[in-house]
Design a protein around this motif. Structure first.
Motif, short mmCIF file in Angstrom:
data_model
loop_
_atom_site.label_atom_id
_atom_site.label_comp_id
_atom_site.label_asym_id
_atom_site.label_seq_id
_atom_site.Cartn_x
_atom_site.Cartn_y
_atom_site.Cartn_z
N PRO A 25 0.85 -1.20 0.00
CA PRO A 25 0.00 0.00 0.00
C PRO A 25 0.88 1.25 0.00
CG PRO A 25 0.06 -0.97 2.19
CD PRO A 25 0.75 -1.94 1.28
N ASP A 26 0.30 2.38 -0.40
CA ASP A 26 1.06 3.63 -0.43
C ASP A 26 1.58 4.03 0.94
OD1 ASP A 26 0.66 3.84 -3.14
OD2 ASP A 26 -1.09 5.16 -2.96
N THR A 27 0.97 3.47 1.98
CA THR A 27 1.40 3.82 3.34
C THR A 27 2.79 3.31 3.67
OG1 THR A 27 0.17 1.86 4.09
CG2 THR A 27 -0.93 4.00 4.31
N GLY A 49 9.06 -8.18 -6.91
CA GLY A 49 8.36 -8.25 -8.19
C GLY A 49 7.08 -7.43 -8.25
N SER A 50 7.02 -6.32 -7.54
CA SER A 50 5.82 -5.48 -7.55
C SER A 50 5.56 -4.92 -8.96
CB SER A 50 5.98 -4.31 -6.57
OG SER A 50 6.10 -4.77 -5.25
N ASP A 51 4.29 -4.71 -9.26
CA ASP A 51 3.88 -4.15 -10.54
C ASP A 51 2.89 -3.01 -10.28
OD1 ASP A 51 3.42 -3.67 -13.21
OD2 ASP A 51 2.01 -5.35 -13.46
N PRO A 52 3.32 -1.74 -10.50
CA PRO A 52 4.64 -1.31 -10.98
C PRO A 52 5.69 -1.45 -9.88
CG PRO A 52 3.33 0.59 -10.39
CD PRO A 52 2.42 -0.59 -10.25
N PRO A 53 6.97 -1.42 -10.27
CA PRO A 53 8.04 -1.53 -9.28
C PRO A 53 7.97 -0.39 -8.25
CG PRO A 53 8.90 -1.84 -11.50
CD PRO A 53 7.49 -1.36 -11.65
N ILE A 54 8.40 -0.67 -7.04
CA ILE A 54 8.41 0.34 -5.99
C ILE A 54 9.46 1.39 -6.33
CG2 ILE A 54 8.86 0.74 -3.54
CD1 ILE A 54 8.01 -2.16 -3.03
N SER A 55 9.10 2.66 -6.17
CA SER A 55 10.03 3.76 -6.41
C SER A 55 10.28 4.49 -5.10
CB SER A 55 9.46 4.73 -7.45
OG SER A 55 10.32 5.83 -7.62
N LEU A 56 11.55 4.52 -4.70
CA LEU A 56 11.92 5.16 -3.44
C LEU A 56 13.05 6.17 -3.67
CD1 LEU A 56 12.00 1.99 -1.12
CD2 LEU A 56 10.17 3.68 -1.30
N GLU A 57 12.94 6.92 -4.75
CA GLU A 57 14.03 7.81 -5.17
C GLU A 57 14.40 8.83 -4.10
OE1 GLU A 57 12.96 9.52 -8.86
OE2 GLU A 57 12.97 7.62 -9.96
N SER A 58 13.43 9.35 -3.40
CA SER A 58 13.71 10.44 -2.45
C SER A 58 13.73 9.95 -1.01
CB SER A 58 12.65 11.54 -2.60
OG SER A 58 11.35 11.02 -2.33
N ILE A 59 13.75 8.64 -0.80
CA ILE A 59 13.70 8.09 0.55
C ILE A 59 15.02 7.40 0.87
CG2 ILE A 59 12.53 6.44 2.07
CD1 ILE A 59 9.99 6.97 0.56
N THR A 89 25.03 -7.34 12.03
CA THR A 89 25.02 -8.52 12.90
C THR A 89 23.61 -9.01 13.21
OG1 THR A 89 25.03 -7.14 14.91
CG2 THR A 89 27.18 -7.81 14.00
N HIS A 90 22.63 -8.11 13.19
CA HIS A 90 21.25 -8.45 13.52
C HIS A 90 20.31 -7.69 12.57
CE1 HIS A 90 23.45 -9.36 17.18
NE2 HIS A 90 22.46 -10.14 17.57
N ALA A 91 19.13 -8.27 12.35
CA ALA A 91 18.13 -7.62 11.50
C ALA A 91 16.75 -7.80 12.08
CB ALA A 91 18.18 -8.18 10.08
N VAL A 92 15.99 -6.71 12.13
CA VAL A 92 14.58 -6.77 12.50
C VAL A 92 13.77 -6.84 11.21
CG1 VAL A 92 12.66 -5.59 13.63
CG2 VAL A 92 14.96 -5.43 14.60
N THR A 93 12.85 -7.78 11.13
CA THR A 93 11.98 -7.90 9.96
C THR A 93 10.56 -7.48 10.34
OG1 THR A 93 11.39 -10.23 10.40
CG2 THR A 93 13.36 -9.81 9.07
N LEU A 94 9.94 -6.72 9.46
CA LEU A 94 8.52 -6.39 9.64
C LEU A 94 7.86 -6.24 8.28
CD1 LEU A 94 7.99 -2.66 10.66
CD2 LEU A 94 10.24 -3.53 10.17
N ASP A 95 6.55 -6.36 8.27
CA ASP A 95 5.80 -6.35 7.02
C ASP A 95 5.49 -4.94 6.57
OD1 ASP A 95 5.91 -9.08 7.15
OD2 ASP A 95 3.83 -9.35 7.80
N ALA A 96 5.13 -4.82 5.30
CA ALA A 96 4.86 -3.52 4.70
C ALA A 96 3.38 -3.16 4.70
CB ALA A 96 5.38 -3.51 3.25
N ASP A 97 2.53 -3.99 5.34
CA ASP A 97 1.08 -3.83 5.20
C ASP A 97 0.41 -3.23 6.43
OD1 ASP A 97 1.35 -5.90 6.96
OD2 ASP A 97 0.21 -7.36 5.78
N ASN A 98 1.18 -2.54 7.27
CA ASN A 98 0.63 -1.82 8.43
C ASN A 98 0.22 -2.72 9.59
OD1 ASN A 98 0.68 0.77 7.06
ND2 ASN A 98 -1.07 0.03 5.90
#
Length: 229
Positions: A25-27, A49-59, A89-98
């Motif tokens: 989502p846009d959020t 593989g998002s359609d359209p691809p995610i654009s994060l040029e300014s982020i 050394t460590h990574a936190v994973t979370l989803d993109a769907d709020n």
């Protein structure tokens, strides 16, 4: 002083935040912005593989891409391997769907560096759809028995991994079952586990999960570990 305290654990352990995303989502842009106000930990987005691809040029974040949709597990593993080779050394994973509250991030980031998996645990209350509640309780109980460790919420993707531990294994699953496979492989190898209470949030966004197909894949995963391990 507040900024030093807020970011102390990032300097100590070199942690990053990984977000797999497939037609998010846009959020997602607000999510990234909120994370930047909470921590200076670098963010890695995997566009699966998002359609359209995610654009994060300014982020300000790292964007990895899959040319086609490979599945949540494949996207996560790509991000985890990239993080380890980049020196984290460590990574936190979370989803993109709020469904994962970024305000809880400090609870994950501040955990003992020696813990292999810090696992989010949601309340199975009225806000969780009934079929998800049944599925979560059933799968958590099954994986607990296989691993001989009490797992409160095996399907929660809000986690922190020790990259040394999680990237040392090979995995067969590329979809949603990957996160269950990680639990089984690490916990059966006596890796350490800690639970953190996280809010139960369900938005109106469409899920990429197919209930019948993914349940069948989970059953195959469990049978493989029961009869062939």
């Amino acid at each position: 002083f507040f900024l030093l305290k807020k970011n102390f654990y990032w300097y100590l352990m070199q942690q990053t935040i990984i977000i797999p995303a497939y037609n998010p989502p846009d959020t997602i842009f607000q999510l990234i912005s909120t994370i930047h106000t909470i921590t200076i930990c670098p963010i890695i987005i995997i566009d699966d593989g998002s359609d359209p691809p995610i654009s994060l040029e300014s982020i300000n974040c790292t964007l990895l891409r899959n040319d086609q949709n490979m599945g949540k597990g494949a996207a996560l593993l790509k991000g985890l391997n990239y993080a380890q080779t980049s020196g984290f050394t460590h990574a936190v994973t979370l989803d993109a769907d709020n469904q994962h509250d970024p305000e809880i991030l400090p609870s994950f980031l501040e955990c003992d560096e020696n813990i292999s998996i810090v696992l989010g645990a949601r309340e199975f209350d009225h806000t969780m759809p009934v079929h998800r509640k049944i599925s979560n309780k059933l799968t958590s109980n099954i994986i607990s028995r296989i691993c001989k460790k009490h797992i409160l919420d095996s399907q929660c993707g809000y986690r922190r991994y020790s990259l040394q531990d999680v990237c040392s294994k090979t995995y067969s699953e590329s979809g949603f079952q990957f996160e269950s496979e990680v639990l089984i492989k690490l916990l059966r190898d006596n890796c350490s586990l800690k639970h953190i209470s996280v809010p139960t949030i369900y938005s109106n966004e469409n899920s990429a999960m197919n209930n019948f197909r993914d349940t069948f894949k989970f059953i195959n995963l469990i049978f493989r570990y029961i009869f062939h391990s």
